[in-house]
Design a protein around this motif. Structure first.
Motif, mmCIF file in Angstrom:
data_model
loop_
_atom_site.group_PDB
_atom_site.id
_atom_site.type_symbol
_atom_site.label_atom_id
_atom_site.label_comp_id
_atom_site.label_asym_id
_atom_site.label_seq_id
_atom_site.Cartn_x
_atom_site.Cartn_y
_atom_site.Cartn_z
ATOM 1 N N SER A 71 0.746 -1.103 -0.222
ATOM 2 C CA SER A 71 -0.026 0.031 -0.063
ATOM 3 C C SER A 71 0.809 1.100 0.067
ATOM 4 C CB SER A 71 -0.696 0.086 1.054
ATOM 5 O OG SER A 71 -1.453 1.231 1.462
ATOM 6 N N ILE A 72 0.324 2.377 -0.619
ATOM 7 C CA ILE A 72 0.975 3.729 -0.610
ATOM 8 C C ILE A 72 0.939 4.067 1.004
ATOM 9 C CG2 ILE A 72 0.294 4.611 -2.564
ATOM 10 C CD1 ILE A 72 -2.249 5.519 -1.362
ATOM 11 N N GLY A 73 1.870 4.852 1.460
ATOM 12 C CA GLY A 73 1.747 5.118 2.643
ATOM 13 C C GLY A 73 1.506 6.871 2.996
ATOM 14 N N PRO A 74 1.648 7.070 4.252
ATOM 15 C CA PRO A 74 2.459 6.340 5.273
ATOM 16 C C PRO A 74 1.433 5.363 5.906
ATOM 17 C CG PRO A 74 1.587 8.417 6.126
ATOM 18 C CD PRO A 74 1.339 8.517 4.631
ATOM 19 N N LEU A 75 2.041 4.336 6.791
ATOM 20 C CA LEU A 75 1.049 3.246 7.476
ATOM 21 C C LEU A 75 1.554 3.081 8.884
ATOM 22 C CD1 LEU A 75 1.863 0.404 5.006
ATOM 23 C CD2 LEU A 75 -0.162 1.824 4.968
ATOM 24 N N ASP A 76 0.607 2.348 9.624
ATOM 25 C CA ASP A 76 1.016 1.920 10.914
ATOM 26 C C ASP A 76 0.852 0.465 10.592
ATOM 27 O OD1 ASP A 76 0.897 0.730 13.316
ATOM 28 O OD2 ASP A 76 -0.059 2.350 14.234
ATOM 29 N N TYR A 77 1.857 -0.185 10.084
ATOM 30 C CA TYR A 77 1.878 -1.440 9.636
ATOM 31 C C TYR A 77 1.570 -2.564 11.077
ATOM 32 C CZ TYR A 77 6.122 -3.799 11.525
ATOM 33 O OH TYR A 77 6.928 -4.388 12.428
ATOM 34 N N ARG A 79 -0.766 -1.986 13.088
ATOM 35 C CA ARG A 79 -2.210 -1.975 13.260
ATOM 36 C C ARG A 79 -2.698 -2.260 11.892
ATOM 37 N NH1 ARG A 79 -5.040 2.650 14.699
ATOM 38 N NH2 ARG A 79 -3.326 3.980 13.958
ATOM 39 N N GLY A 80 -2.059 -2.336 10.921
ATOM 40 C CA GLY A 80 -2.413 -2.527 9.430
ATOM 41 C C GLY A 80 -3.460 -1.433 9.018
ATOM 42 N N VAL A 81 -3.055 0.100 9.342
ATOM 43 C CA VAL A 81 -3.843 1.208 9.116
ATOM 44 C C VAL A 81 -3.210 2.008 7.928
ATOM 45 C CG1 VAL A 81 -4.871 3.243 10.258
ATOM 46 C CG2 VAL A 81 -5.041 0.939 11.173
ATOM 47 N N LEU A 95 -7.248 -0.960 6.814
ATOM 48 C CA LEU A 95 -7.188 -1.865 5.867
ATOM 49 C C LEU A 95 -7.092 -3.071 6.508
ATOM 50 C CD1 LEU A 95 -4.298 -0.241 3.618
ATOM 51 C CD2 LEU A 95 -6.773 -0.668 2.962
ATOM 52 N N ARG A 96 -6.202 -3.630 7.247
ATOM 53 C CA ARG A 96 -6.054 -5.138 7.749
ATOM 54 C C ARG A 96 -7.465 -5.572 8.297
ATOM 55 N NH1 ARG A 96 -1.691 -5.694 11.451
ATOM 56 N NH2 ARG A 96 -3.234 -5.865 13.117
ATOM 57 N N GLU A 97 -7.955 -4.872 9.109
ATOM 58 C CA GLU A 97 -9.085 -5.246 10.081
ATOM 59 C C GLU A 97 -10.445 -5.481 9.047
ATOM 60 O OE1 GLU A 97 -9.268 -6.750 12.977
ATOM 61 O OE2 GLU A 97 -7.144 -6.396 12.822
ATOM 62 N N SER A 98 -10.300 -4.453 8.053
ATOM 63 C CA SER A 98 -11.779 -4.437 7.362
ATOM 64 C C SER A 98 -11.358 -5.703 6.222
ATOM 65 C CB SER A 98 -11.752 -3.403 6.590
ATOM 66 O OG SER A 98 -11.733 -2.127 7.335
ATOM 67 N N ILE A 105 -9.579 -14.513 6.457
ATOM 68 C CA ILE A 105 -8.312 -15.026 6.394
ATOM 69 C C ILE A 105 -7.477 -13.824 6.659
ATOM 70 C CG2 ILE A 105 -9.001 -16.789 4.753
ATOM 71 C CD1 ILE A 105 -8.104 -14.547 2.426
ATOM 72 N N PRO A 106 -6.079 -14.415 7.058
ATOM 73 C CA PRO A 106 -4.922 -13.519 7.548
ATOM 74 C C PRO A 106 -4.703 -12.479 6.233
ATOM 75 C CG PRO A 106 -4.532 -15.677 7.772
ATOM 76 C CD PRO A 106 -5.533 -15.659 7.075
ATOM 77 N N VAL A 107 -4.572 -11.266 6.869
ATOM 78 C CA VAL A 107 -4.146 -10.230 5.754
ATOM 79 C C VAL A 107 -2.841 -9.565 6.407
ATOM 80 C CG1 VAL A 107 -4.927 -8.071 4.853
ATOM 81 C CG2 VAL A 107 -6.665 -9.794 5.333
ATOM 82 N N TYR A 108 -1.852 -9.379 5.272
ATOM 83 C CA TYR A 108 -0.580 -8.938 5.706
ATOM 84 C C TYR A 108 -0.487 -7.696 4.654
ATOM 85 C CZ TYR A 108 -0.040 -13.787 7.398
ATOM 86 O OH TYR A 108 -0.166 -14.812 8.033
ATOM 87 N N ILE A 109 0.079 -6.541 5.589
ATOM 88 C CA ILE A 109 0.356 -5.001 4.693
ATOM 89 C C ILE A 109 1.585 -4.572 5.071
ATOM 90 C CG2 ILE A 109 -0.656 -2.852 4.740
ATOM 91 C CD1 ILE A 109 -3.427 -4.160 5.519
ATOM 92 N N LEU A 110 2.296 -3.932 3.926
ATOM 93 C CA LEU A 110 3.404 -3.206 4.025
ATOM 94 C C LEU A 110 3.488 -2.004 3.143
ATOM 95 C CD1 LEU A 110 6.181 -6.068 4.274
ATOM 96 C CD2 LEU A 110 5.714 -4.489 6.075
#
Length: 326
Positions: A71-77, A79-81, A95-98, A105-110
């Protein structure tokens, strides 16, 4: 085929969203692209991503093991936000919780460029490199780094936001983030037209002429048009592109000095569409600005799909630090 596991990769950009379905051998079965909704909010953005995932997953949706998002940033990876991205004003987006709630299923975000360097390491020019850097020159400027075999992430996931390093201590141009003198304010697709206007206003005898004058008069001064004229040999467009190239050389020199990579791969729409105009000034001037041995610098062979490849790697085999944080 029945025993294959499937994974989803998502490339969330300010301009486009790309989604791919791949199996456990990394074979991509389907991929789609859609313009990122503009004038939107977090909920609409989530709905757009979910719709694309459902379309690309199709009848295999229930067999998908996990989702990787670059994902474009900035992120709080942790929390997946997604946190108020400069080039996509959607506010704070969980993003992650949604996505976890939607697909169970598991969701991984960077960060997208951190994800991209994973793709370059597995599929691209970095297969044999322990020190690798990826730079995108697109609507924004970003980077991803692997140093001594370790993927750099940072406390919040924003370790390599190189677009916001300072390349002009006088701070002549303001970045979309509000800072002054940032590399992105001069050489990103979104900001090049403003920089060109500054150049022609402050030094018209050097930069204002040829068809550049026509673009300004006709309010058609876009990054695409500037590089189009430069490729066509317009004298003034070439002067502008060389000045952009000089600043890019400073940015790449800073990367080389700080991270000391063996290889730097370059992607993003500006670089992919104008490889010679982008690389020649960097290769010709980087030595003047860095103390470290100059690495191999090349256009990524993965093209527009580099973040997608990295997102698939992230989904299938997330780095251990991601597991610990989730």
């Amino acid at each position: 085929m029945r025993d294959l596991r499937f994974f989803i990769g998502v490339d969330l950009g300010a301009t486009n969203i790309r989604v791919a379905l791949a199996d456990s051998t990394y074979k991509i079965h389907k991929k789609i692209k859609e313009n990122t909704l503009r004038d939107t909010d977090g909920e609409k953005l989530i709905r757009q991503i979910c719709s694309l995932i459902r379309r690309v997953g199709g009848r295999r949706l229930e067999k998908i093991q996990s989702i990787g998002v670059g994902s474009i940033g900035p992120l709080d990876y942790r929390r997946g936000v997604l946190l108020n991205p400069v080039n996509l004003p959607v506010g704070e987006v969980p993003l992650r919780e949604s996505l976890k709630e939607e697909f169970k299923i598991p969701v991984y975000i960077l960060n997208d460029c951190t994800t991209a360097v994973l793709g370059e390491k597995i599929f691209g020019v970095g297969k044999d490199s322990s020190n690798l850097f990826y730079v995108t020159l697109s609507s924004g400027i970003g980077g991803g780094a692997i140093v001594d075999g370790n993927l750099l992430i940072g406390k919040d996931g924003n370790a390599v936001e190189v677009g916001h390093i300072v390349v002009d201590i006088d701070g002549r141009m303001m970045c979309g983030c509000g800072g002054r003198g940032h590399w992105e304010a001069y050489c990103s697709g979104r900001n090049i037209p403003s920089f060109v206007k500054y150049l022609v206003e402050t030094n018209p005898s050097r930069f204002l002429g040829g068809r550049i004058r026509e673009l300004i008069k006709g309010d058609n001064l876009t990054t695409e048009n500037i590089f189009y004229l430069a490729r066509a040999g317009d004298e003034y467009a070439l002067k502008i592109v060389r000045e952009i190239g000089r600043i890019n050389a400073i940015g790449f020199a800073n990367i080389n000095t700080v991270y000391d990579p063996e290889k730097i791969s370059v992607g993003g729409a500006i670089a992919l569409h104008n490889p010679k105009l982008i690389l020649d000034p960097i290769l010709g001037q980087i030595k003047a600005y860095t103390i470290n041995r100059v690495p191999e610098i090349s256009i990524t062979p993965l093209g527009d799909d580099i973040v997608l490849y990295g997102a698939i790697v992230l989904a299938k085999n997330p780095p251990q630090i991601i597991h610990k944080s989730y």
